[in-house]
Scaffold this motif. Structure first.
Motif, short mmCIF file in Angstrom:
data_model
loop_
_atom_site.label_atom_id
_atom_site.label_comp_id
_atom_site.label_asym_id
_atom_site.label_seq_id
_atom_site.Cartn_x
_atom_site.Cartn_y
_atom_site.Cartn_z
N ARG A 30 -12.18 6.70 -37.66
CA ARG A 30 -12.89 7.76 -37.43
C ARG A 30 -12.10 8.88 -37.82
NH1 ARG A 30 -15.54 5.19 -33.22
NH2 ARG A 30 -13.97 6.22 -31.58
N ILE A 31 -10.82 8.96 -37.35
CA ILE A 31 -9.95 9.97 -37.68
C ILE A 31 -9.43 10.25 -39.14
CG2 ILE A 31 -7.53 10.99 -37.23
CD1 ILE A 31 -7.86 9.67 -34.48
N ALA A 32 -9.41 8.92 -39.83
CA ALA A 32 -9.28 8.94 -41.13
C ALA A 32 -10.30 9.53 -41.74
CB ALA A 32 -8.48 7.72 -41.67
N ALA A 33 -11.64 9.38 -41.61
CA ALA A 33 -12.66 9.78 -42.43
C ALA A 33 -12.86 11.32 -42.07
CB ALA A 33 -13.85 8.68 -41.68
N ILE A 34 -12.62 11.85 -40.92
CA ILE A 34 -12.70 13.06 -40.69
C ILE A 34 -11.75 13.88 -41.60
CG2 ILE A 34 -12.64 15.05 -38.92
CD1 ILE A 34 -13.68 12.92 -36.81
N GLN A 35 -10.59 13.37 -41.59
CA GLN A 35 -9.45 14.11 -42.03
C GLN A 35 -9.78 14.18 -43.95
OE1 GLN A 35 -5.96 12.00 -40.99
NE2 GLN A 35 -5.67 13.56 -39.30
N SER A 79 -12.93 13.80 -45.09
CA SER A 79 -14.08 14.60 -45.47
C SER A 79 -13.63 16.00 -45.42
CB SER A 79 -14.94 14.30 -44.24
OG SER A 79 -15.33 12.83 -44.22
N VAL A 80 -12.81 16.55 -44.45
CA VAL A 80 -12.27 17.88 -44.44
C VAL A 80 -11.68 18.25 -45.66
CG1 VAL A 80 -10.85 19.53 -43.22
CG2 VAL A 80 -12.38 17.83 -41.81
N ALA A 81 -10.73 17.32 -46.12
CA ALA A 81 -10.09 17.52 -47.56
C ALA A 81 -10.91 17.59 -48.44
CB ALA A 81 -9.02 16.50 -47.57
N LEU A 103 -22.99 21.85 -50.00
CA LEU A 103 -23.41 21.01 -48.62
C LEU A 103 -23.78 19.78 -48.98
CD1 LEU A 103 -24.32 21.14 -45.77
CD2 LEU A 103 -26.49 21.95 -46.49
N ALA A 104 -24.54 19.49 -50.17
CA ALA A 104 -24.89 18.14 -50.57
C ALA A 104 -23.67 17.21 -50.78
CB ALA A 104 -25.85 18.19 -51.70
N GLY A 105 -22.66 17.83 -51.48
CA GLY A 105 -21.42 17.20 -51.88
C GLY A 105 -20.60 16.91 -50.75
N ILE A 106 -20.50 17.82 -49.73
CA ILE A 106 -19.78 17.41 -48.59
C ILE A 106 -20.50 16.45 -47.78
CG2 ILE A 106 -19.15 18.40 -46.37
CD1 ILE A 106 -18.91 21.22 -47.57
N LEU A 107 -21.80 16.57 -47.58
CA LEU A 107 -22.42 15.37 -46.84
C LEU A 107 -22.25 14.13 -47.38
CD1 LEU A 107 -25.76 17.16 -45.73
CD2 LEU A 107 -23.88 16.98 -44.47
N ALA A 108 -22.54 13.98 -48.88
CA ALA A 108 -22.21 12.81 -49.63
C ALA A 108 -20.62 12.38 -49.47
CB ALA A 108 -22.47 12.98 -51.19
N SER A 109 -19.97 13.17 -49.42
CA SER A 109 -18.43 12.87 -49.29
C SER A 109 -18.28 12.15 -47.98
CB SER A 109 -17.49 14.09 -49.61
OG SER A 109 -17.77 15.01 -48.60
N VAL A 129 -16.82 7.77 -44.76
CA VAL A 129 -17.23 6.95 -43.50
C VAL A 129 -17.49 5.34 -44.07
CG1 VAL A 129 -18.81 6.72 -41.73
CG2 VAL A 129 -17.95 8.93 -42.27
N LEU A 130 -18.32 5.21 -45.09
CA LEU A 130 -18.50 4.02 -45.65
C LEU A 130 -17.38 3.16 -46.12
CD1 LEU A 130 -20.59 1.72 -46.41
CD2 LEU A 130 -20.66 2.72 -48.53
N PHE A 131 -16.48 3.93 -46.82
CA PHE A 131 -15.56 3.02 -47.26
C PHE A 131 -14.39 2.89 -46.29
CE2 PHE A 131 -17.22 4.13 -51.32
CZ PHE A 131 -16.73 3.02 -52.01
N THR A 132 -14.27 3.88 -45.44
CA THR A 132 -13.49 3.66 -44.24
C THR A 132 -13.55 2.56 -43.32
OG1 THR A 132 -13.00 6.10 -44.25
CG2 THR A 132 -12.16 4.87 -42.44
N ARG A 133 -14.96 2.52 -43.09
CA ARG A 133 -15.36 1.29 -42.19
C ARG A 133 -15.12 0.15 -42.96
NH1 ARG A 133 -21.34 3.06 -39.66
NH2 ARG A 133 -20.41 4.74 -38.22
N ARG A 134 -15.21 0.02 -44.28
CA ARG A 134 -14.98 -1.22 -44.80
C ARG A 134 -13.64 -1.58 -45.06
NH1 ARG A 134 -19.09 -1.36 -50.25
NH2 ARG A 134 -21.25 -1.45 -48.92
N SER A 135 -12.64 -0.57 -45.00
CA SER A 135 -11.41 -0.76 -44.99
C SER A 135 -10.70 -0.93 -43.87
CB SER A 135 -10.53 0.35 -45.76
OG SER A 135 -10.75 1.41 -44.94
#
Length: 403
Positions: free
Chosen positions: A15-20, A22-24, A146-152, A157-163
């Motif tokens: 989750r931390i990696a996903a947040i970081q 996403s912020v980037a 906004l759409a790009g941020i939400l999509a990113s 999150v999806l790829f982080t969970r898979r990884s």
């Protein structure tokens, strides 16, 4: 830390990696959007200035200026003329030449004052249409951001969970192996330590036969410990999906198991029977010969542990279409009905009806058999009647039917 704790740590790290990430990505998108808007505004300003210069240098009179533009002119005689909306530019006829901004109660103009041989010209551009275009662009960029941020965020999150999932599985497998090893090795290591202490104490006092017997028991215990380690390593390999892909003759495997366990069965007063079916190549499977040997050995060892003295354990091979079947049948005490549901569960222990002495069952053998069977694309089942024996059936796909 418990397995659940390990998984929680891995998920929190994910989750931390996903947040970081996403912020980037959000920052990158914001920067890109800001650059696009800035470039657009500068292009607009250059266009406005160019149009004002063109109008100011080419205007002959104040009549009919281009749309959204106004004029105010003063000739050499001091006569002032304006377009219909050019009155706000009249004061600029007395000001300094150059570009400027003019705001009225209702309008915002970009202005240009130019001195020409025939007089002074004030050209004005109404900025309302340009501001409206900028606002539309800004809104579009904001929505795209906004759409790009939400999509990113969703993608990250999806790829982080898979990884993270393989890492969580690796931690679970590691903890499972450590638990297996701790559980399996504790008792035999204690026995070895006790026997070694007894042998050391008797070394100077006991006769040679007693010492030889103790040493023989110690060797037997080390062999049993080696078997347990083999089980654990085979289990870890099967669980990790790392089974070799060799062509294995199950007839040779069964013959080897019979050869190695027949003396032990004789010592128990049990007849271990195997009739080689021949037909070279008809009983080939794809997988690990060592793992399949461990599986068949575990089934035979389990049968011997529930067999009466004077009984018979049979190893049978047959082929049913594309499936090769290895059966281990005994006519011993059978399996308790209550134990059937947990028979292939790790560390599950049923009632010990065995003629063996000096050895303990640690509850990993049958669980290992199922793991090996599944790793080879097969399965293991059991049929038993209490008091009349049991038959374990190991079913594996034939090598000539595997693509």
């Amino acid at each position: 830390m418990t397995p659940a704790g390990d998984l929680a740590v891995v998920k929190r790290a994910g989750r931390i990696a996903a947040i970081q990430a996403s912020v980037a990505l959000a920052v990158v998108l914001l920067v890109v959007g800001g650059v696009v808007f800035t470039v657009y505004v500068r292009a607009q300003n250059r266009q406005i200035d160019a149009e004002l210069q063109t109008l100011a240098m080419s205007a002959d009179d104040a009549n009919d200026p281009p749309p959204d533009m106004e004029l105010a002119l003063r000739d050499d005689n001091g006569v002032v003329s304006t377009s219909d909306g050019g009155q706000p530019g009249v004061p600029l006829l007395s000001g300094s030449p150059g570009f400027g901004d003019l705001r009225t109660e209702e309008r915002h103009y970009r202005t240009l004052v130019v001195d020409r041989p025939e007089g002074r010209v004030v050209a004005m551009m109404d900025l309302a249409p340009y501001h409206a275009g900028r606002n539309r662009l800004l809104m579009s960029v904001a929505l795209a951001e906004l759409a790009g941020i939400l999509a990113s965020i969703a993608v990250v999150v999806l790829f982080t969970r898979r990884s993270v999932r393989p890492l969580a599985q690796a931690l679970a497998l590691q903890r499972r192996f450590v638990a297996d090893a701790s559980h399996e090795l504790r008792a035999p290591l204690t026995v070895l330590h006790t026997r070694a202490q007894m042998l050391a104490q008797r070394a100077g006092t006991a006769d040679a036969d007693a010492i030889r017997a103790d040493a023989g028991a110690l060797v037997a215990d080390t062999r049993a410990l080696s078997d347990i380690v083999d089980d654990l390593l085979a289990s870890a390999t099967m669980t990790a999906g790392e089974s070799p892909r060799d062509r294995v003759d199950l007839t040779s495997v069964a013959a080897g198991v019979h050869h190695s366990l027949a003396p032990y069965a004789d010592a128990l007063g049990v007849r271990l029977h195997f009739e080689n079916p021949g037909n070279t190549g008809q009983f080939d499977v794809i997988g690990s010969g060592a793992a399949l040997r461990r599986a068949l050995t575990a089934l035979v060892d389990n049968a011997l542990s529930h067999e009466h003295s004077g009984g018979t354990v049979e190893i049978r091979l047959s082929r049913q279409g594309s499936t090769i079947v290895a059966e281990v049948a005994d006519d011993g005490v059978g399996i308790d009905v209550d134990a059937m549901s947990t028979l292939f569960t790790r560390f599950a222990h049923g009632a010990e009806h065995t003629t063996r002495t000096g050895r303990q069952s640690y509850g990993i053998g049958l669980a290992l058999v199922r793991e090996i069977a599944h790793a080879h694309g097969g399965d293991v089942t059991v049929e038993s009647t209490p008091g009349q024996g049991a038959t374990f059936t190991l079913s594996l796909p034939a090598a000539d039917h595997i693509g």
